[in-house]
Scaffold this motif. Structure first.
Motif, short mmCIF file in Angstrom:
data_model
loop_
_atom_site.label_atom_id
_atom_site.label_comp_id
_atom_site.label_asym_id
_atom_site.label_seq_id
_atom_site.Cartn_x
_atom_site.Cartn_y
_atom_site.Cartn_z
N SER A 130 -0.06 15.71 -45.32
CA SER A 130 1.14 15.41 -44.53
C SER A 130 2.12 14.60 -45.37
O SER A 130 1.72 13.83 -46.25
CB SER A 130 0.76 14.61 -43.27
N PRO A 131 3.42 14.73 -45.09
CA PRO A 131 4.42 13.92 -45.81
C PRO A 131 4.16 12.42 -45.62
O PRO A 131 4.41 11.62 -46.54
CB PRO A 131 5.75 14.31 -45.17
N GLN A 132 3.64 12.04 -44.46
CA GLN A 132 3.34 10.60 -44.23
C GLN A 132 2.26 10.13 -45.20
O GLN A 132 2.34 9.02 -45.73
CB GLN A 132 2.82 10.38 -42.79
N ALA A 133 1.26 10.97 -45.45
CA ALA A 133 0.19 10.59 -46.38
C ALA A 133 0.75 10.48 -47.80
O ALA A 133 0.44 9.53 -48.53
CB ALA A 133 -0.95 11.60 -46.31
N THR A 134 1.58 11.44 -48.18
CA THR A 134 2.15 11.42 -49.53
C THR A 134 2.92 10.12 -49.76
O THR A 134 2.73 9.43 -50.77
CB THR A 134 3.10 12.63 -49.73
N ARG A 135 3.76 9.79 -48.80
CA ARG A 135 4.60 8.60 -48.95
C ARG A 135 3.76 7.32 -48.95
O ARG A 135 3.88 6.49 -49.84
CB ARG A 135 5.60 8.58 -47.77
N ALA A 136 2.85 7.22 -47.98
CA ALA A 136 2.07 5.99 -47.85
C ALA A 136 1.12 5.80 -49.03
O ALA A 136 1.00 4.69 -49.57
CB ALA A 136 1.29 6.00 -46.53
N VAL A 137 0.48 6.86 -49.46
CA VAL A 137 -0.46 6.73 -50.59
C VAL A 137 0.30 6.33 -51.85
O VAL A 137 -0.14 5.46 -52.61
CB VAL A 137 -1.26 8.05 -50.80
N GLY A 138 1.48 6.95 -52.06
CA GLY A 138 2.27 6.60 -53.25
C GLY A 138 2.68 5.13 -53.23
O GLY A 138 2.50 4.40 -54.22
N LEU A 139 3.21 4.69 -52.09
CA LEU A 139 3.69 3.30 -52.00
C LEU A 139 2.52 2.32 -52.11
O LEU A 139 2.61 1.30 -52.81
CB LEU A 139 4.42 3.09 -50.66
#
Ligand SMILES: NC(=O)c1ccc[n+]([C@@H]2O[C@H](COP(=O)([O-])OP(=O)(O)OC[C@H]3O[C@@H](n4cnc5c(N)ncnc54)[C@H](OP(=O)(O)O)[C@@H]3O)[C@@H](O)[C@H]2O)c1
Length: 277
Positions: free
Chosen positions: A70-79
């Motif tokens: 999910s885009p939420q996972a991509t963003r949160a994992v990166g940050l």
């Protein structure tokens, strides 16, 4: 959940299916475990909670509660990975999904953080049948409705996933910068898996394959938000198209022993009363 040892590992999702087993395996290996769930004040959706969870740790197991693609996972994992590295927590192991193209941006976000990363790409969990949203339908209704057609999948036991995570964390640099694909030892269709559970329980249990779109409509009916439904339909359509109908050797390679078999999982979970109506 702590024990004295040389290494402190932050375990996200520690009350969930993978994280609870990672925490247990880490404790058994003598690591100090810092559980990171909302009850402990860690929230993936609230960046202000991350630093106090990560500070002074040596490593972290990252499992995003939404689909890893999910885009939420991509963003949160990166940050979160960036924040961890900036706090000196360089050793990060991410749970991803074997053969899930949607998960690649999340894996890339981890790599870009500059962490000493390992990505564990897991096959479908055996415990999808015994814990989480699918179990109640099977237990109470005697039927599993799922868009798995007659595709074969090498279901993996989460105890093996957890053992691989801890082995990777405690092996120094050996698995840094690597993806490890893990599966169980045997390909089974969803129908064959349900038949194994039926044998183990002595109950009549059935599998009813549906299309991904039909399954999505069911999820929407259960209140799943539209964006999450769209993603899951897309993930199921690709993940269950036969591309994953092969074994992966990660468990054997990292642990030096074969992965646990589905029959053992089904027998143990049946004995524990998991599918008792
Ligand atoms: N199912 C499969 O076969 C499969 C295969 C490969 C990869 N995956 C990936 O596995 C992941 C799911 O892992 P899982 O099955 O171990 O999870 P899970 O059993 O659904 O547990 C979710 C965990 O995340 C925590 N959590 C939920 N929302 C949170 C939030 N906002 N902040 C902090 N913690 C939160 C929960 O704890 P609290 O509610 O206590 O906070 C719980 O510990 C997904 O990314 C999925 O893509 C699944």
């Amino acid at each position: 959940m702590t024990r004295k040892s040389g290494m402190t590992v932050v375990v996200t999702g520690a009350s969930g299916r993978t994280g609870s087993r990672v925490a247990r395996a880490a404790l058994a290996a003598g690591l100090t475990v810092r559980a990171a769930t909302r009850a402990q004040g860690f929230d993936w959706a609230d960046r202000s909670t991350w630093a106090r969870t990560l500070r002074d740790a040596d490593a972290a197991y990252l499992v995003h509660p939404g689909d890893v693609g999910s885009p939420q996972a991509t963003r949160a994992v990166g940050l979160l990975a960036h924040e961890a590295v900036s706090l000196g927590v360089r050793r990060l192991v991410l749970l991803s999904a074997r053969g899930e193209v949607h998960a690649r941006p999340t894996e890339e976000a981890l790599r870009e953080s500059g962490a000493d990363w390992t990505v564990l790409r897991s096959a479908w969990f055996m415990q999808n049948f015994s814990e989480g949203p699918l179990v109640e339908e099977l237990r109470a209704g005697g039927e599993l409705v799922f868009p798995g057609g007659d595709v074969k999948e090498p279901f993996v036991d989460l105890r093996d996933v957890a053992d691989v995570v801890v082995a990777a964390l405690t092996a120094g640099d050996r698995y840094v910068g690597q993806g490890i694909d893990v599966s169980g030892p045997r390909l089974l269709t969803f129908g064959e898996a349900v038949a194994e559970i039926a044998r183990a329980t002595g109950r009549e249990l059935t599998y009813r394959p549906v299309s991904a779109a039909e399954y999505g409509a069911r999820l929407a009916g259960f209140g799943e938000p539209p964006e999450a439904v769209d993603l899951l339909v897309d993930v199921f359509e690709t993940l269950l198209d036969g591309r994953n109908a092969h074994l992966s050797d990660g468990v054997e390679r990292v642990l030096g022993r074969p992965p646990r078999d589905f029959t053992r999982f089904a027998t143990e979970a049946a004995a524990a009363g998991t599918w008792t109506a």
